[in-house]
Motif scaffolding. Structure first.
Motif, PDB file in Angstrom:
ATOM      1  N   CYS A   7       0.855  -1.200  -0.060  1.00 33.37           N
ATOM      2  CA  CYS A   7       0.065   0.031  -0.095  1.00 33.37           C
ATOM      3  C   CYS A   7       0.824   1.195   0.190  1.00 33.37           C
ATOM      4  O   CYS A   7       2.037   1.185   0.324  1.00 33.37           O
ATOM      5  CB  CYS A   7      -0.920   0.122   1.307  1.00 33.37           C
ATOM      6  SG  CYS A   7      -1.998   1.280   1.316  1.00 33.37           S
ATOM      7  N   CYS A   9       0.865   3.787   1.970  1.00 36.83           N
ATOM      8  CA  CYS A   9       1.096   3.984   3.402  1.00 36.83           C
ATOM      9  C   CYS A   9       2.175   3.262   4.007  1.00 36.83           C
ATOM     10  O   CYS A   9       2.526   3.277   4.940  1.00 36.83           O
ATOM     11  CB  CYS A   9      -0.134   3.758   4.109  1.00 36.83           C
ATOM     12  SG  CYS A   9      -0.693   2.024   4.541  1.00 36.83           S
ATOM     13  N   ASN A  11       2.405   0.166   4.486  1.00 36.94           N
ATOM     14  CA  ASN A  11       1.856  -1.148   4.842  1.00 36.94           C
ATOM     15  C   ASN A  11       1.933  -2.213   3.830  1.00 36.94           C
ATOM     16  O   ASN A  11       1.731  -1.868   2.495  1.00 36.94           O
ATOM     17  CB  ASN A  11       0.486  -0.993   5.504  1.00 36.94           C
ATOM     18  CG  ASN A  11       0.302  -2.402   5.976  1.00 36.94           C
ATOM     19  OD1 ASN A  11       1.034  -3.079   6.544  1.00 36.94           O
ATOM     20  ND2 ASN A  11      -1.291  -2.437   6.019  1.00 36.94           N
ATOM     21  N   CYS A  43      -6.787  -2.041   2.705  1.00 31.19           N
ATOM     22  CA  CYS A  43      -5.435  -2.002   3.443  1.00 31.19           C
ATOM     23  C   CYS A  43      -5.837  -2.029   5.334  1.00 31.19           C
ATOM     24  O   CYS A  43      -6.483  -1.314   5.643  1.00 31.19           O
ATOM     25  CB  CYS A  43      -4.724  -0.642   3.156  1.00 31.19           C
ATOM     26  SG  CYS A  43      -3.256  -0.642   4.214  1.00 31.19           S
ATOM     27  N   CYS A  46      -4.388   1.699   6.648  1.00 28.63           N
ATOM     28  CA  CYS A  46      -5.026   2.956   6.289  1.00 28.63           C
ATOM     29  C   CYS A  46      -6.288   2.976   5.971  1.00 28.63           C
ATOM     30  O   CYS A  46      -6.948   4.043   5.637  1.00 28.63           O
ATOM     31  CB  CYS A  46      -3.956   3.931   5.341  1.00 28.63           C
ATOM     32  SG  CYS A  46      -3.977   3.103   3.788  1.00 28.63           S
TER      33      CYS A  46
HETATM   34 ZN   LIG Z   1      -2.434   1.518   3.434  1.00 29.79          ZN
END
Ligand SMILES: [Zn+2]
Length: 207
Positions: A7, A9, A11, A43, A46
Motif C-alpha cells: 500500500c 502508506c 503497509n 488496507c 490506512c
Molecule cells: Zn494503506
C-alpha cells in the motif's frame, strides 16, 4: 493463492485469492462481480481500497462457459502467446476485471457476445465521430424491457452517458452475424478466444 499487496502508506498485507471459481456452485460471486465488489481489499493499516487484478478462471457449466480472465497488464502478452491446439471450444477470454463484469452481464442476459460487441462497435463509431478528441469507451450494462442499455464513458469528464438500443437492432445484428460470420465487423472482433471491440481498437504495437 496468496499475494502480497503493497500500500502507499508503506503497509504490506497478504490476501488469499481464488484461481478458479464455479459460478453454478458459488453464485454469490456473480452478484459480487456485477456490483464491482469482487476482489476489493481494504488496507489493514490506512483503510484504502485496493482493486488488484489476478488471472483466474470462471467456470459456468449451466451457460457452457469457461471464462479465462487476464489482468489488464497481460493484454500485450495475450496477443503474443500461442494457444494450445486442443483448446476447449467453450473457452472464452476477457482482459481486465471490468471486461469480466461486462461479460458476466452479457451471458446472464443470454446475449450473443459477437452481436453485442458489434453493437458496441456501432455505438463507439457514432460517439467517436461526435467527440473525436475524447477517449471513448462503450460498456454493456443490462437488458431493460425491450432495450439494451449501454454506458458510454469519455463524452464528458466523470460522467457516464446512458444509451438505450432497441432489442430489435440487437436481433438484426445477430441475424447479420449468423448469415455472415466471416465479414466485418464480426471477423475482426475475435482473435482466438477473445471476442472484443478492443481487438478493433488496439494500437499498432499490439498487432
Ligand atoms: Zn494503506
Amino acid at each position: 493463492m496468496r499475494h502480497k499487496i503493497p500500500c502507499f502508506c508503506d503497509n504490506t498485507f497478504t490476501i488469499d485469492v481464488p484461481q478458479e471459481i464455479d459460478l453454478d456452485t458459488d453464485p454469490q460471486y456473480i452478484e459480487d462481480i456485477l456490483a464491482g465488489n469482487f476482489m476489493n481489499f481494504i488496507c489493514t493499516s490506512c483503510g484504502k481500497k485496493h482493486k488488484p487484478e489476478f488471472p483466474l478462471t470462471l467456470n459456468w457449466p449451466s451457460k457452457g462457459l469457461i471464462l479465462e480472465v487476464l489482468p489488464e497488464l497481460d493484454r500485450g502478452e495475450f496477443y503474443r502467446r500461442k494457444e494450445p491446439k486442443n483448446m476447449s471450444p467453450e473457452k472464452e477470454t476477457v482482459i481486465s476485471y471490468p471486461e469480466m463484469a461486462e461479460r458476466i452481464a452479457i451471458i446472464r442476459d443470454d446475449l450473443s457476445v459477437e452481436a453485442l460487441e458489434a453493437l458496441k462497435y456501432y455505438l463507439f463509431v457514432k460517439a467517436d465521430e461526435a467527440y473525436p478528441e475524447n477517449e471513448i469507451s462503450v460498456w454493456y450494462n443490462a437488458k431493460t424491457g425491450e432495450a439494451l442499455e449501454f454506458h458510454i464513458h469519455g463524452i464528458k469528464d466523470n460522467e457516464v452517458a446512458v444509451m438505450k438500443t432497441p432489442l430489435n437492432l440487437y436481433e438484426k445484428t445477430l441475424e447479420d452475424y449468423k448469415k455472415n460470420p466471416r465479414t466485418d465487423p464480426f471477423a475482426s472482433l475475435r482473435i482466438k478466444s477473445y471476442c472484443s471491440l478492443q481487438n478493433l481498437l488496439r494500437p499498432e504495437e499490439l498487432k
